[in-house]
Scaffold this active site. Structure first.
Site, mmCIF file in Angstrom:
data_model
loop_
_atom_site.group_PDB
_atom_site.id
_atom_site.type_symbol
_atom_site.label_atom_id
_atom_site.label_comp_id
_atom_site.label_asym_id
_atom_site.label_seq_id
_atom_site.Cartn_x
_atom_site.Cartn_y
_atom_site.Cartn_z
ATOM 1 N N HIS A 1 26.919 5.236 15.185
ATOM 2 C CA HIS A 1 26.558 6.119 16.297
ATOM 3 C C HIS A 1 27.834 6.387 17.083
ATOM 4 C CE1 HIS A 1 25.109 7.688 19.958
ATOM 5 N NE2 HIS A 1 25.217 6.563 20.646
ATOM 6 N N CYS B 1 19.566 6.359 21.312
ATOM 7 C CA CYS B 1 20.710 6.522 20.396
ATOM 8 C C CYS B 1 20.469 5.842 19.050
ATOM 9 C CB CYS B 1 21.981 5.987 21.034
ATOM 10 S SG CYS B 1 22.412 6.818 22.564
ATOM 11 N N ASN C 1 28.897 11.900 22.779
ATOM 12 C CA ASN C 1 27.714 11.125 22.401
ATOM 13 C C ASN C 1 26.502 12.054 22.325
ATOM 14 O OD1 ASN C 1 25.518 9.423 22.227
ATOM 15 N ND2 ASN C 1 26.283 7.957 23.730
#
Ligand code: ACO
Length: 325
Positions: free
Chosen positions: A252, A115, A282
Site C-alpha cells: 500500500h 487502506c 496515498n
C-alpha cells in the site's frame, strides 16, 4: 493433489486527469514541496473531477483490467469494490459499477477496510472463486480520498489522492504447491482499540455527515512498520514460501518511509519494492492495484512471479497476501 486457485488474469489502473503538485498545495496550506518530499516521498497527487464519482474511477480501472484479461463485462459474475469513499451510503458502489459496466445480474458488494481494503477484498473474492462460485470476478480498489480532506489541516491534506485499480480473478487448476498460479496465502488483522489514530469524524448513524479524515500521523507511522512486517511474515508462512522467495513486494502506497521501513525490517532488497507513491500519493484501497498495474505495464512484473501485497489503514486494519501471478 488438484486444487482450485483464484488466478489474477488481468490488471488495470486509472488516475484522474487533474494533477495537484506540492507547490499547488503550498498555495492553500502552510507547507512546502521540500517538507512533503522529505517526510513522505510524495511529489503530486491526482484529484477526481467534480463530475467524477468513485464508481467512475472504478469503471475505468475495471475496463482496463477486463481488456488485459481478454474478458468483457458480460463474463463478470462477482464484483467486490474496496472503498471508503462510496458514491452513496447505499447502494454499494459495486452495484453501481455493475450497472455502469453493463454486467449481468450476479454478486456485487463493497468491502470497507480503508487502506487495507484491497487485500481484504482479494481474500473475500477467493472465498467465491476458489470454491467454484465465481467464474470471473472483478476486485476493485477505488477512492476519492480528496473528498474527505480538511484542507486547513496540513498534517493530512498533503498525503492523499484519488484513483482506482482493478484485477480480474478466475479459477485455475493447481497442484497444491507454491508453483501454482493464484492466491497462495494471506493474513488479515484488525485492532479496533486504535480507532482514534486514524478515522473520519462523520457517518450516517452518528453525525449524518460524511466527515473529514483525522489522523495522529506519527503514531500511525510507528504501528505501520511493525504491524505490516508481522502480517508479511504470517502470510508468507501460510503460503509456504520464504519472504526471500518473493519476486515483488507491492505495498500500500502511503509513505515512502513506511515502504522502506518495512523492507529494511524484513531484509528485503528495496529494488524488489514497487513504489508509486511519489506520483499519486496515498489512494487508500486503490494504491496496491495501481502499483501492481504499473509494475505489469512497465514489464517489471511478469506472469509466474511471486508477489507479496501488504497494507495498513484505519481501524486499524492491516494484512498481506501472497499471489503467484
Ligand atoms: N508541511 C509542513 N510542516 C508540516 C506539515 C506539512 N504538510 N504537516 C505537519 N507539519 C509539521 C507539524 O506541524 C510539526 O511541526 P512542529 O514540530 O512545529 O509542531 C512537524 O511538521 C512535525 O510533525 P510530525 O507529525 O511529528 O511529523 P512526522 O515526521 O511524523 O511526519 C507524517 C508526518 C508524514 C504524517 C508521518 O507521521 C507519516 O507519514 N505518518 C504515517 C501516516 C500515514 O501515512 N497515514 C496514511 C494512512 S495509514 C496508512 O496508509 C499506513
Amino acid at each position: 493433489m488438484s486444487v482450485l486457485r483464484s488466478v489474477v488474469t488481468g490488471v488495470g489502473g486509472y488516475l484522474p486527469e487533474n494533477v495537484v503538485t506540492n507547490d499547488d498545495l503550498a498555495k492553500i496550506v502552510d507547507t512546502d514541496d521540500a517538507w512533503i518530499r522529505e517526510r513522505t516521498g510524495i511529489r503530486q497527487r491526482h484529484r477526481a473531477g467534480d463530475d467524477q464519482a468513485v464508481s467512475d474511477l472504478a469503471v475505468e480501472a475495471a475496463k482496463r483490467a477486463l481488456a488485459a484479461a481478454g474478458r468483457t463485462a458480460a463474463d463478470i459474475d462477482l464484483i467486490i469494490v474496496a472503498t471508503t469513499t462510496a458514491d452513496l451510503t447505499f447502494p454499494a458502489t459495486a452495484a453501481i459499477v455493475q450497472r455502469k459496466l453493463g454486467c449481468p445480474v450476479g454478486i456485487a458488494f463493497d468491502v470497507q477496510a480503508v487502506c487495507s481494503g484491497f487485500v481484504y477484498g482479494l481474500t473475500v473474492a477467493d472465498g467465491f472463486v476458489a470454491r467454484g462460485h465465481s467464474k470471473c470476478a472483478l476486485v476493485i480498489g477505488a477512492e476519492t480520498m480528496t473528498r474527505l480532506m480538511d484542507w486547513t489541516d496540513r498534517g493530512t491534506c498533503v498525503l492523499f489522492g484519488d484513483g482506482a485499480g482493478a484485477v480480474v480473478l478466475e479459477p485455475g487448476e493447481g497442484q497444491g504447491t507454491t508453483d501454482d498460479r493464484g492466491l497462495l496465502g494471506f493474513a488479515l488483522r484488525c485492532d479496533g482499540t486504535k480507532q482514534d489514530l486514524l478515522f473520519v469524524d462523520g457517518g450516517p448513524s452518528t453525525t449524518g455527515t460524511v466527515g473529514k479524515l483525522r489522523m495522529l500521523g506519527n503514531q500511525v507511522f510507528k504501528h505501520a512498520v511493525i504491524n505490516i512486517s508481522e502480517a508479511v511474515v504470517a502470510a508468507a508462512k501460510q503460503a509456504g514460501v520464504a519472504v526471500s522467495d518473493v519476486d515483488w513486494f507491492i505495498p500500500h502506497q502511503a509513505n515512502e518511509r513506511i515502504l522502506t521501513g518495512v523492507a529494511n525490517r524484513l531484509g528485503i532488497d528495496e529494488a524488489k519494492v514497487i513504489q508509486t507513491v511519489d506520483h499519486h500519493a496515498n489512494t487508500s484501497a486503490a494504491s496496491i492495484p495501481l502499483a501492481l498495474a504499473e509494475g505489469v505495464a512497465d514489464g517489471r512484473i511478469k506472469k509466474g512471479d511471486l508477489l507479496l501485497l501488504e497494507a495498513m489503514g484505519g481501524g486499524l486494519t492491516w494484512g498481506a497476501c501472497v499471489i503467484r501471478l
